[in-house]
Design an enzyme around this catalytic site. Structure first.
Site, PDB file in Angstrom:
ATOM      1  N   ASN A  38       0.816  -1.215   0.000  1.00 49.82           N
ATOM      2  CA  ASN A  38       0.000   0.000   0.000  1.00 49.82           C
ATOM      3  C   ASN A  38       0.852   1.268   0.000  1.00 49.82           C
ATOM      4  O   ASN A  38       0.334   2.352   0.248  1.00 49.82           O
ATOM      5  CB  ASN A  38      -0.905  -0.002   1.232  1.00 49.82           C
ATOM      6  CG  ASN A  38      -1.820  -1.203   1.244  1.00 49.82           C
ATOM      7  OD1 ASN A  38      -2.405  -1.540   0.229  1.00 49.82           O
ATOM      8  ND2 ASN A  38      -1.913  -1.866   2.380  1.00 49.82           N
ATOM      9  N   HIS A 124     -14.295  -1.731   5.384  1.00 48.85           N
ATOM     10  CA  HIS A 124     -13.181  -2.430   6.022  1.00 48.85           C
ATOM     11  C   HIS A 124     -13.551  -2.956   7.414  1.00 48.85           C
ATOM     12  O   HIS A 124     -14.400  -2.383   8.109  1.00 48.85           O
ATOM     13  CB  HIS A 124     -12.015  -1.436   6.144  1.00 48.85           C
ATOM     14  CG  HIS A 124     -10.737  -2.042   6.619  1.00 48.85           C
ATOM     15  ND1 HIS A 124     -10.289  -1.921   7.904  1.00 48.85           N
ATOM     16  CD2 HIS A 124      -9.811  -2.771   5.962  1.00 48.85           C
ATOM     17  CE1 HIS A 124      -9.118  -2.531   8.030  1.00 48.85           C
ATOM     18  NE2 HIS A 124      -8.807  -3.058   6.861  1.00 48.85           N
ATOM     19  N   GLU A 166     -16.237   3.953   2.464  1.00 46.17           N
ATOM     20  CA  GLU A 166     -14.849   4.279   2.116  1.00 46.17           C
ATOM     21  C   GLU A 166     -14.896   5.163   0.880  1.00 46.17           C
ATOM     22  O   GLU A 166     -15.835   5.057   0.077  1.00 46.17           O
ATOM     23  CB  GLU A 166     -14.049   3.007   1.808  1.00 46.17           C
ATOM     24  CG  GLU A 166     -13.846   2.144   3.020  1.00 46.17           C
ATOM     25  CD  GLU A 166     -13.097   0.844   2.699  1.00 46.17           C
ATOM     26  OE1 GLU A 166     -12.268   0.820   1.776  1.00 46.17           O
ATOM     27  OE2 GLU A 166     -13.370  -0.152   3.381  1.00 46.17           O
ATOM     28  N   SER A 170     -10.941  -0.885  -0.893  1.00 46.09           N
ATOM     29  CA  SER A 170      -9.599  -1.466  -0.868  1.00 46.09           C
ATOM     30  C   SER A 170      -9.447  -2.730  -1.702  1.00 46.09           C
ATOM     31  O   SER A 170      -8.341  -3.072  -2.075  1.00 46.09           O
ATOM     32  CB  SER A 170      -9.201  -1.752   0.569  1.00 46.09           C
ATOM     33  OG  SER A 170     -10.131  -2.618   1.172  1.00 46.09           O
ATOM     34  N   ASP A 195     -13.982   6.851   5.096  1.00 46.83           N
ATOM     35  CA  ASP A 195     -12.631   6.348   5.335  1.00 46.83           C
ATOM     36  C   ASP A 195     -11.816   6.593   4.069  1.00 46.83           C
ATOM     37  O   ASP A 195     -12.069   5.993   3.029  1.00 46.83           O
ATOM     38  CB  ASP A 195     -12.709   4.849   5.677  1.00 46.83           C
ATOM     39  CG  ASP A 195     -11.335   4.251   5.982  1.00 46.83           C
ATOM     40  OD1 ASP A 195     -10.321   4.839   5.564  1.00 46.83           O
ATOM     41  OD2 ASP A 195     -11.289   3.184   6.619  1.00 46.83           O
ATOM     42  N   HIS A 198      -7.668   4.701   1.241  1.00 45.29           N
ATOM     43  CA  HIS A 198      -7.148   4.457  -0.117  1.00 45.29           C
ATOM     44  C   HIS A 198      -7.369   5.657  -1.029  1.00 45.29           C
ATOM     45  O   HIS A 198      -7.117   5.577  -2.236  1.00 45.29           O
ATOM     46  CB  HIS A 198      -7.794   3.202  -0.706  1.00 45.29           C
ATOM     47  CG  HIS A 198      -7.522   1.995   0.140  1.00 45.29           C
ATOM     48  ND1 HIS A 198      -6.392   1.229   0.005  1.00 45.29           N
ATOM     49  CD2 HIS A 198      -8.215   1.483   1.188  1.00 45.29           C
ATOM     50  CE1 HIS A 198      -6.404   0.269   0.911  1.00 45.29           C
ATOM     51  NE2 HIS A 198      -7.509   0.403   1.649  1.00 45.29           N
ATOM     52  N   LYS A 229      -0.520   3.990   4.273  1.00 45.66           N
ATOM     53  CA  LYS A 229      -0.584   3.642   2.847  1.00 45.66           C
ATOM     54  C   LYS A 229       0.185   4.717   2.066  1.00 45.66           C
ATOM     55  O   LYS A 229       1.404   4.703   2.099  1.00 45.66           O
ATOM     56  CB  LYS A 229      -2.036   3.443   2.434  1.00 45.66           C
ATOM     57  CG  LYS A 229      -2.675   2.328   3.295  1.00 45.66           C
ATOM     58  CD  LYS A 229      -3.975   1.841   2.788  1.00 45.66           C
ATOM     59  CE  LYS A 229      -4.718   0.999   3.830  1.00 45.66           C
ATOM     60  NZ  LYS A 229      -4.045  -0.218   4.275  1.00 45.66           N
TER      61      LYS A 229
HETATM   62  C1  LIG Z   1     -10.079   0.980   4.335  1.00 52.91           C
HETATM   63  C2  LIG Z   1      -9.127   0.786   5.475  1.00 52.91           C
HETATM   64  N1  LIG Z   1      -9.382   1.390   6.645  1.00 52.91           N
HETATM   65  C3  LIG Z   1      -8.582   1.229   7.696  1.00 52.91           C
HETATM   66  C4  LIG Z   1      -7.456   0.444   7.634  1.00 52.91           C
HETATM   67  C5  LIG Z   1      -6.620   0.243   8.859  1.00 52.91           C
HETATM   68  O1  LIG Z   1      -5.501   1.080   8.825  1.00 52.91           O
HETATM   69  P1  LIG Z   1      -4.200   0.718   9.682  1.00 52.91           P
HETATM   70  O2  LIG Z   1      -3.457  -0.309   8.905  1.00 52.91           O
HETATM   71  O3  LIG Z   1      -3.487   2.021   9.807  1.00 52.91           O
HETATM   72  O4  LIG Z   1      -4.663   0.203  10.988  1.00 52.91           O
HETATM   73  C6  LIG Z   1      -7.132  -0.174   6.436  1.00 52.91           C
HETATM   74  C7  LIG Z   1      -5.899  -1.001   6.361  1.00 52.91           C
HETATM   75  O5  LIG Z   1      -5.775  -1.986   5.773  1.00 52.91           O
HETATM   76  C8  LIG Z   1      -7.997  -0.023   5.324  1.00 52.91           C
HETATM   77  O6  LIG Z   1      -7.755  -0.617   4.151  1.00 52.91           O
END
Ligand SMILES: Cc1ncc(COP(=O)(O)O)c(C=O)c1O
Length: 382
Positions: A38, A124, A166, A170, A195, A198, A229
């Site tokens: 990422n 997620h 999101e 992802s 969120d 990405h 990321k």
């Molecule tokens: C959409 C999404 N939100 C949150 C997270 C979590 O982030 P972190 O890896 O900083 O805990 C991820 C990580 O994979 C993600 O893809």
């Protein structure tokens, strides 16, 4: 001797094996071609980012030594919060020790028995867990279906509502209809939580999809980000009003009862924010590489770092990813139950700092392996 725990664990492992799901942690070969991580803009190894982390490490030490509310808040955290606000155009930011903690912290702080959480089908795990922990009633909205969201908002019995999506998803790399969702939330007196894990570094010349869509200071929109990321570091944040920030400082348990983000990560992410603002061409390069990947593999180009290649069976997807790993090329492999739509896929990430020739060579290998195994992309992704 096998104790009761061992025998229970073995039963669990064999049930997982029977369902074809076995997760493993495998250290990667360091000189592999990375089409899986990422680190979308390649900033995790950018000398300016690494330099900022090293300076913070020497100045503040390896850890923050306490939670933010005890002695853990350092100048680097304030500096990072300001840099995140400048990048995203938001008024206030609160940094958490991961994106996972930011999502669970926000949703648990917003929810209660009289607040309906409407969660997109594809969000997620950290958002799902946050919704569950919030003690709010939760309903699932069909993926990217604004009418369904509006209907759920209209028919709700609860006083308040929070819609959770999101910006860019992802696994499939598709994006949410943010303007329409924000309008529905405004109409029905709800909050839209986006969120941008990405989206930051990718959409809006790096400033995110919320910014690109002109929703940066929208009173009904709040965002979360991960620093792990495009920002190349580690940690997470919630961005919104000062009032929201103050609420989280006072009630978000993953903020209050967690050690503050390590200073090196905070300084690295702050430097990455500044680089992205100064160098919008980084995001453009990522999209150019995305187009090259999509064309080579015959899929529709997603306006995302994630280019998703549907494969006809989970076994073939796994064998393709493993064969590529043996050739020194890393691609993601997603299979049920980890895919929201039940379709197995290879997930290739377009990164800004992969040279065109290296990318084309790697894609030729991907095509060879797919042909050798008789695996075909099954159609248009996203
Ligand atoms: C959409 C999404 N939100 C949150 C997270 C979590 O982030 P972190 O890896 O900083 O805990 C991820 C990580 O994979 C993600 O893809």
């Amino acid at each position: 001797m096998i104790g009761p725990l061992d025998s229970w664990l073995r039963d669990k492992a064999s049930a997982r094996a029977d369902s074809g799901l076995r997760r493993r942690t495998v250290a990667i070969r360091e000189n592999s071609v990375d089409l899986a991580s990422n680190d979308y803009l390649g900033l995790s190894r950018d000398p300016r980012v690494v330099g900022a982390a090293a300076e913070a490490l020497h100045r503040y030490g390896a850890g923050s030594r306490a939670s933010r509310l005890v002695t853990g808040t350092l100048n680097v955290h304030a500096d990072l919060e300001q840099a995140l606000c400048e990048l995203t155009g938001q008024p206030a930011a609160l940094v958490f020790s991961s994106g996972y903690a930011a999502n669970t912290g926000l949703l648990t702080a917003l929810g209660d028995a009289d607040t309906l959480i409407i969660s997109d089908q594809h969000v997620h795990a950290s958002l799902i867990d946050g919704a569950r922990l919030s003690r709010s009633p939760v309903v699932i909205a069909e993926h990217n279906n604004v009418e369904h969201v509006a209907q759920l908002l209209k028919e709700r019995a609860q006083t308040r509502a929070v819609v959770v999506v999101e910006s860019i998803y992802s696994v499939l790399g598709d994006h949410a209809p943010l303007k329409e969702l924000a309008a529905a939330c405004e109409l029905h007196g709800a909050l839209l939580v986006v969120d941008e894990a990405h989206g930051i570094g990718v959409a809006g010349l790096g400033r995110g999809l919320v910014y690109q869509e002109g929703l940066a200071r929208h009173p009904h929109v709040v965002l979360t980000v991960t620093l792990s990321k495009s920002l190349g570091a580690q940690g997470g944040a919630v961005l919104g009003s000062e009032l929201l920030r103050d609420h989280l400082v006072n009630v978000a348990r993953p903020f209050i009862f967690d050690t503050a983000l390590a200073p090196a990560s905070a300084a690295a992410a702050a430097e990455a924010c500044r680089i992205i603002l100064r160098e919008p061409d980084l995001a453009e390069r990522l999209h150019e590489n995305g187009r090259v990947i999509a064309e080579a593999l015959g899929i529709k180009h997603a306006i995302a770092a994630v280019q998703s290649v549907p494969i006809e069976s989970p076994e073939l997807a796994l064998r393709t990813a493993e064969a590529l790993r043996d050739r020194g090329i890393l691609v993601g492999c997603f299979r049920p139950p980890s895919v929201p739509d039940g379709v197995s896929r290879l997930r290739l990430t377009a990164r800004a700092n992969v040279e065109l020739q290296e990318l084309m060579d790697a894609l030729r290998e991907v095509q060879d392996v797919l042909a050798d195994l008789g695996a075909r992309p099954t159609g248009v992704a996203a």
